[in-house]
Scaffold this motif. Structure first.
Motif, PDB file in Angstrom:
ATOM      1  N   GLU A  39      39.276  36.886  39.626  1.00 39.39           N
ATOM      2  CA  GLU A  39      38.038  37.666  39.494  1.00 39.39           C
ATOM      3  C   GLU A  39      38.129  38.647  38.328  1.00 39.39           C
ATOM      4  O   GLU A  39      37.185  38.793  37.547  1.00 39.39           O
ATOM      5  CB  GLU A  39      37.755  38.430  40.786  1.00 39.39           C
ATOM      6  CG  GLU A  39      37.320  37.567  41.932  1.00 39.39           C
ATOM      7  CD  GLU A  39      37.193  38.347  43.234  1.00 39.39           C
ATOM      8  OE1 GLU A  39      37.614  39.532  43.261  1.00 39.39           O
ATOM      9  OE2 GLU A  39      36.678  37.775  44.198  1.00 39.39           O
ATOM     10  N   PHE A  40      39.274  39.314  38.205  1.00 39.02           N
ATOM     11  CA  PHE A  40      39.459  40.268  37.116  1.00 39.02           C
ATOM     12  C   PHE A  40      39.399  39.554  35.771  1.00 39.02           C
ATOM     13  O   PHE A  40      38.754  40.029  34.832  1.00 39.02           O
ATOM     14  CB  PHE A  40      40.804  40.989  37.283  1.00 39.02           C
ATOM     15  CG  PHE A  40      41.027  42.091  36.289  1.00 39.02           C
ATOM     16  CD1 PHE A  40      40.428  43.320  36.463  1.00 39.02           C
ATOM     17  CD2 PHE A  40      41.832  41.902  35.188  1.00 39.02           C
ATOM     18  CE1 PHE A  40      40.620  44.352  35.547  1.00 39.02           C
ATOM     19  CE2 PHE A  40      42.034  42.920  34.271  1.00 39.02           C
ATOM     20  CZ  PHE A  40      41.426  44.140  34.451  1.00 39.02           C
ATOM     21  N   GLY A  41      40.069  38.415  35.666  1.00 40.25           N
ATOM     22  CA  GLY A  41      40.067  37.648  34.418  1.00 40.25           C
ATOM     23  C   GLY A  41      38.670  37.171  34.043  1.00 40.25           C
ATOM     24  O   GLY A  41      38.271  37.251  32.874  1.00 40.25           O
ATOM     25  N   LEU A  42      37.913  36.670  35.020  1.00 39.38           N
ATOM     26  CA  LEU A  42      36.550  36.210  34.739  1.00 39.38           C
ATOM     27  C   LEU A  42      35.637  37.372  34.346  1.00 39.38           C
ATOM     28  O   LEU A  42      34.791  37.234  33.448  1.00 39.38           O
ATOM     29  CB  LEU A  42      35.984  35.462  35.946  1.00 39.38           C
ATOM     30  CG  LEU A  42      36.620  34.102  36.228  1.00 39.38           C
ATOM     31  CD1 LEU A  42      36.084  33.514  37.524  1.00 39.38           C
ATOM     32  CD2 LEU A  42      36.405  33.155  35.063  1.00 39.38           C
ATOM     33  N   ALA A  43      35.804  38.522  35.008  1.00 41.95           N
ATOM     34  CA  ALA A  43      34.993  39.684  34.650  1.00 41.95           C
ATOM     35  C   ALA A  43      35.329  40.178  33.246  1.00 41.95           C
ATOM     36  O   ALA A  43      34.434  40.558  32.476  1.00 41.95           O
ATOM     37  CB  ALA A  43      35.190  40.797  35.677  1.00 41.95           C
ATOM     38  N   MET A  44      36.609  40.181  32.895  1.00 47.07           N
ATOM     39  CA  MET A  44      37.004  40.578  31.540  1.00 47.07           C
ATOM     40  C   MET A  44      36.481  39.590  30.501  1.00 47.07           C
ATOM     41  O   MET A  44      36.046  39.990  29.413  1.00 47.07           O
ATOM     42  CB  MET A  44      38.529  40.690  31.427  1.00 47.07           C
ATOM     43  CG  MET A  44      39.103  41.931  32.062  1.00 47.07           C
ATOM     44  SD  MET A  44      38.479  43.463  31.362  1.00 47.07           S
ATOM     45  CE  MET A  44      39.168  43.416  29.732  1.00 47.07           C
ATOM     46  N   LEU A  45      36.528  38.299  30.836  1.00 45.92           N
ATOM     47  CA  LEU A  45      35.987  37.280  29.937  1.00 45.92           C
ATOM     48  C   LEU A  45      34.486  37.498  29.727  1.00 45.92           C
ATOM     49  O   LEU A  45      34.000  37.435  28.593  1.00 45.92           O
ATOM     50  CB  LEU A  45      36.269  35.877  30.493  1.00 45.92           C
ATOM     51  CG  LEU A  45      35.800  34.709  29.638  1.00 45.92           C
ATOM     52  CD1 LEU A  45      36.562  34.686  28.317  1.00 45.92           C
ATOM     53  CD2 LEU A  45      36.011  33.402  30.389  1.00 45.92           C
ATOM     54  N   ALA A  46      33.763  37.776  30.809  1.00 45.62           N
ATOM     55  CA  ALA A  46      32.332  38.053  30.695  1.00 45.62           C
ATOM     56  C   ALA A  46      32.095  39.297  29.844  1.00 45.62           C
ATOM     57  O   ALA A  46      31.188  39.312  28.990  1.00 45.62           O
ATOM     58  CB  ALA A  46      31.721  38.232  32.085  1.00 45.62           C
ATOM     59  N   TYR A  47      32.906  40.316  30.038  1.00 42.67           N
ATOM     60  CA  TYR A  47      32.774  41.540  29.247  1.00 42.67           C
ATOM     61  C   TYR A  47      32.985  41.241  27.760  1.00 42.67           C
ATOM     62  O   TYR A  47      32.184  41.663  26.910  1.00 42.67           O
ATOM     63  CB  TYR A  47      33.775  42.594  29.727  1.00 42.67           C
ATOM     64  CG  TYR A  47      33.908  43.757  28.781  1.00 42.67           C
ATOM     65  CD1 TYR A  47      32.896  44.702  28.675  1.00 42.67           C
ATOM     66  CD2 TYR A  47      35.030  43.894  27.981  1.00 42.67           C
ATOM     67  CE1 TYR A  47      33.004  45.766  27.797  1.00 42.67           C
ATOM     68  CE2 TYR A  47      35.148  44.950  27.106  1.00 42.67           C
ATOM     69  CZ  TYR A  47      34.138  45.881  27.010  1.00 42.67           C
ATOM     70  OH  TYR A  47      34.243  46.922  26.136  1.00 42.67           O
TER      71      TYR A  47
END
Length: 172
Positions: free
Chosen positions: A57-65
């Motif tokens: 989840e953290f990785g996907l949120a950072m990717l989206a950011y």
């Protein structure tokens, strides 16, 4: 000595008040509570899944950011005078807020010692960042160039990492 014979029936014996002997070093205190309450152990797979899920989840949120950040910077550079530039400029804040919520949720899963280390590291980071920025503000007054506020958060993150390393080593 009294001439009164002890009563063999315990029901007729006087009841001592609850705290007759508080904290006496000469009397052994005993508790009626069980010494250890058995808790069912969670399988290691469940905790591993929670860790991996949080990392995903953290990785996907950072990717989206990062995607929205690069996209908004690109769009803003191509359209510097557009009326909607403020809306586009603020778009990266939304996935950053998601990253923050995932990070705070991960902090709640730490052990008490890890929470203590993180709290001390954050306090160190906050204080050191305040001292450095306050000191640089005085230096700007005598001629050093003005720095953007965007440097404050990375400085705080770096100092948080330094504080985490220091306090982790202290408790080992």
């Amino acid at each position: 000595m009294s001439e009164k014979q002890p009563n063999p029936d315990p029901a007729d014996a006087p009841i001592e008040p609850l705290y007759t002997h508080p904290a006496s070093p000469f009397l052994r205190t005993e508790s009626n509570a069980p010494a250890h309450v058995e808790m069912p152990a969670l399988p290691a797979v469940a905790s591993t899944w929670v860790i991996y899920r949080t990392q995903i989840e953290f990785g996907l949120a950072m990717l989206a950011y990062l995607m929205i950040l690069v996209g908004s910077v690109t769009v803003l550079q191509a359209n510097p005078n557009a009326s909607w530039r403020y809306v586009v400029a603020i778009l990266p804040v939304f996935p950053a807020a998601l990253v923050l919520s995932i990070f705070v949720r991960a902090l709640t899963r730490l052990t008490e010692m890890q929470k203590r280390i993180q709290m001390q590291a954050f306090g160190f980071s906050l204080g050191a960042t305040a001292l450095l920025t306050f000191g640089y503000g005085f230096l700007e007054g005598v001629g050093l160039p003005h720095l953007s506020w965007t440097f404050v958060l990375p400085l705080m993150a770096i100092l948080w990492g330094v504080g985490t390393a220091i306090f982790t080593l202290r408790y080992r």
